[in-house]
Design a protein around this motif. Structure first.
Motif, PDB file in Angstrom:
ATOM      1  N   ARG A 217      55.443  25.226  48.107  1.00  0.00           N
ATOM      2  CA  ARG A 217      55.884  26.605  48.325  1.00  0.00           C
ATOM      3  C   ARG A 217      56.546  26.768  49.684  1.00  0.00           C
ATOM      4  NH1 ARG A 217      51.521  31.126  47.426  1.00  0.00           N
ATOM      5  NH2 ARG A 217      50.599  30.022  49.166  1.00  0.00           N
ATOM      6  N   VAL A 218      57.665  27.501  49.691  1.00  0.00           N
ATOM      7  CA  VAL A 218      58.387  27.848  50.915  1.00  0.00           C
ATOM      8  C   VAL A 218      58.504  29.366  50.935  1.00  0.00           C
ATOM      9  CG1 VAL A 218      60.533  27.633  52.208  1.00  0.00           C
ATOM     10  CG2 VAL A 218      59.711  25.702  50.834  1.00  0.00           C
ATOM     11  N   THR A 219      57.941  30.004  51.962  1.00  0.00           N
ATOM     12  CA  THR A 219      58.000  31.461  52.086  1.00  0.00           C
ATOM     13  C   THR A 219      58.877  31.807  53.280  1.00  0.00           C
ATOM     14  OG1 THR A 219      55.772  31.658  51.161  1.00  0.00           O
ATOM     15  CG2 THR A 219      56.653  33.575  52.333  1.00  0.00           C
ATOM     16  N   LEU A 220      59.844  32.668  53.025  1.00  0.00           N
ATOM     17  CA  LEU A 220      60.775  33.124  54.053  1.00  0.00           C
ATOM     18  C   LEU A 220      60.451  34.570  54.351  1.00  0.00           C
ATOM     19  CD1 LEU A 220      63.919  31.628  52.309  1.00  0.00           C
ATOM     20  CD2 LEU A 220      62.406  30.522  53.969  1.00  0.00           C
ATOM     21  N   CYS A 221      60.276  34.926  55.628  1.00  0.00           N
ATOM     22  CA  CYS A 221      59.828  36.263  56.012  1.00  0.00           C
ATOM     23  C   CYS A 221      60.721  36.883  57.079  1.00  0.00           C
ATOM     24  CB  CYS A 221      58.413  36.195  56.584  1.00  0.00           C
ATOM     25  SG  CYS A 221      57.190  35.500  55.486  1.00  0.00           S
ATOM     26  N   THR A 222      60.729  38.200  57.094  1.00  0.00           N
ATOM     27  CA  THR A 222      61.345  38.939  58.185  1.00  0.00           C
ATOM     28  C   THR A 222      60.229  39.536  59.036  1.00  0.00           C
ATOM     29  OG1 THR A 222      61.404  41.109  57.129  1.00  0.00           O
ATOM     30  CG2 THR A 222      63.249  39.623  56.645  1.00  0.00           C
ATOM     31  N   THR A 223      60.553  39.909  60.241  1.00  0.00           N
ATOM     32  CA  THR A 223      59.551  40.542  61.103  1.00  0.00           C
ATOM     33  C   THR A 223      59.198  41.940  60.605  1.00  0.00           C
ATOM     34  OG1 THR A 223      61.302  41.291  62.584  1.00  0.00           O
ATOM     35  CG2 THR A 223      60.195  39.222  63.158  1.00  0.00           C
ATOM     36  N   ASP A 224      59.974  42.484  59.654  1.00  0.00           N
ATOM     37  CA  ASP A 224      59.686  43.798  59.067  1.00  0.00           C
ATOM     38  C   ASP A 224      58.808  43.714  57.832  1.00  0.00           C
ATOM     39  OD1 ASP A 224      61.240  45.116  60.985  1.00  0.00           O
ATOM     40  OD2 ASP A 224      63.053  44.933  59.774  1.00  0.00           O
ATOM     41  N   GLY A 225      58.366  42.510  57.459  1.00  0.00           N
ATOM     42  CA  GLY A 225      57.455  42.368  56.336  1.00  0.00           C
ATOM     43  C   GLY A 225      58.092  42.034  54.999  1.00  0.00           C
ATOM     44  N   VAL A 226      59.397  41.818  54.963  1.00  0.00           N
ATOM     45  CA  VAL A 226      60.050  41.414  53.715  1.00  0.00           C
ATOM     46  C   VAL A 226      59.867  39.907  53.561  1.00  0.00           C
ATOM     47  CG1 VAL A 226      62.247  41.293  52.477  1.00  0.00           C
ATOM     48  CG2 VAL A 226      61.748  43.257  53.951  1.00  0.00           C
ATOM     49  N   SER A 227      59.554  39.452  52.349  1.00  0.00           N
ATOM     50  CA  SER A 227      59.395  38.019  52.146  1.00  0.00           C
ATOM     51  C   SER A 227      59.971  37.581  50.813  1.00  0.00           C
ATOM     52  CB  SER A 227      57.921  37.609  52.245  1.00  0.00           C
ATOM     53  OG  SER A 227      57.193  38.142  51.164  1.00  0.00           O
ATOM     54  N   ARG A 228      60.260  36.318  50.741  1.00  0.00           N
ATOM     55  CA  ARG A 228      60.768  35.697  49.515  1.00  0.00           C
ATOM     56  C   ARG A 228      60.110  34.328  49.427  1.00  0.00           C
ATOM     57  NH1 ARG A 228      66.753  33.357  48.375  1.00  0.00           N
ATOM     58  NH2 ARG A 228      66.399  32.851  46.194  1.00  0.00           N
ATOM     59  N   THR A 229      59.559  34.012  48.269  1.00  0.00           N
ATOM     60  CA  THR A 229      58.882  32.728  48.088  1.00  0.00           C
ATOM     61  C   THR A 229      59.609  31.920  47.031  1.00  0.00           C
ATOM     62  OG1 THR A 229      56.767  33.697  48.732  1.00  0.00           O
ATOM     63  CG2 THR A 229      56.686  31.628  47.513  1.00  0.00           C
ATOM     64  N   MET A 230      59.746  30.632  47.310  1.00  0.00           N
ATOM     65  CA  MET A 230      60.399  29.711  46.389  1.00  0.00           C
ATOM     66  C   MET A 230      59.746  28.344  46.548  1.00  0.00           C
ATOM     67  SD  MET A 230      63.919  29.227  48.592  1.00  0.00           S
ATOM     68  CE  MET A 230      64.224  30.954  48.463  1.00  0.00           C
ATOM     69  N   THR A 231      60.271  27.356  45.842  1.00  0.00           N
ATOM     70  CA  THR A 231      59.777  25.993  45.992  1.00  0.00           C
ATOM     71  C   THR A 231      60.804  25.167  46.766  1.00  0.00           C
ATOM     72  OG1 THR A 231      60.814  25.192  43.976  1.00  0.00           O
ATOM     73  CG2 THR A 231      58.567  26.112  43.762  1.00  0.00           C
ATOM     74  N   VAL A 232      60.389  23.993  47.176  1.00  0.00           N
ATOM     75  CA  VAL A 232      61.320  23.081  47.839  1.00  0.00           C
ATOM     76  C   VAL A 232      62.477  22.760  46.900  1.00  0.00           C
ATOM     77  CG1 VAL A 232      61.573  20.742  48.784  1.00  0.00           C
ATOM     78  CG2 VAL A 232      59.590  22.138  49.404  1.00  0.00           C
ATOM     79  N   ALA A 233      62.198  22.593  45.610  1.00  0.00           N
ATOM     80  CA  ALA A 233      63.258  22.313  44.630  1.00  0.00           C
ATOM     81  C   ALA A 233      64.258  23.457  44.557  1.00  0.00           C
ATOM     82  CB  ALA A 233      62.651  22.049  43.253  1.00  0.00           C
ATOM     83  N   ASP A 234      63.774  24.697  44.651  1.00  0.00           N
ATOM     84  CA  ASP A 234      64.681  25.858  44.669  1.00  0.00           C
ATOM     85  C   ASP A 234      65.526  25.845  45.937  1.00  0.00           C
ATOM     86  OD1 ASP A 234      63.520  26.885  42.302  1.00  0.00           O
ATOM     87  OD2 ASP A 234      62.062  28.067  43.452  1.00  0.00           O
ATOM     88  N   LEU A 235      64.913  25.467  47.032  1.00  0.00           N
ATOM     89  CA  LEU A 235      65.570  25.476  48.332  1.00  0.00           C
ATOM     90  C   LEU A 235      66.664  24.411  48.426  1.00  0.00           C
ATOM     91  CD1 LEU A 235      65.220  26.949  51.076  1.00  0.00           C
ATOM     92  CD2 LEU A 235      63.719  25.075  51.750  1.00  0.00           C
TER      93      LEU A 235
END
Length: 130
Positions: free
Chosen positions: A99-117
């Motif tokens: 799992r790879v989770t990408l976040c903003t300092t405002d609390g927005v996040s998006r989660t994907m896998t390494v394969a998606d990335l």
């Protein structure tokens, strides 16, 4: 949320005097240990270090080589993905379903896998006949 806490804290230490774009990354290794890194810029831009690369280097320096999970945080309107080089670095040490989770300092996040990335990842299997 130990990964989020670690990435948020280390982001504050980023050295970003040129872009003013601070990034923090935290990875959880297969053992459960957490390693963090922040971006470190240089006036000669290509010589800087990305947050993800710093976290991976800390993991390897500690004697570990398997990433179980990654989290990246930046002050951005939308979650910021790792650069191409860091995607390949992550794929070197993480299974495709990590799992790879990408976040903003405002609390927005998006989660994907390494394969998606990084679809179509270059791997050691490509060098089997070398």
């Amino acid at each position: 949320m130990p990964l989020l806490q670690a990435a948020t804290a280390v982001r504050e230490n980023a050295y970003a005097p040129y872009s003013r774009f601070k990034v923090g990354a935290a990875i959880r290794s297969a053992s459960g240990a957490i390693f963090a890194g922040c971006n470190v810029e240089n006036v000669a831009y290509p010589e800087g270090t990305c947050a993800e690369a710093g976290a991976i280097a800390a993991m390897v320096a500690a004697g570990e080589t398997v990433i179980a999970e990654v989290l990246v945080i930046a002050d951005s309107p939308s979650p910021v993905p790792p650069c191409g080089g860091c995607r390949q670095k992550i794929a070197e040490f993480a299974p495709q379903d990590a799992r790879v989770t990408l976040c903003t300092t405002d609390g927005v996040s998006r989660t994907m896998t390494v394969a998606d990335l990084l679809p179509g990842v270059f791997s050691a299997a490509h060098m089997d006949r070398a």
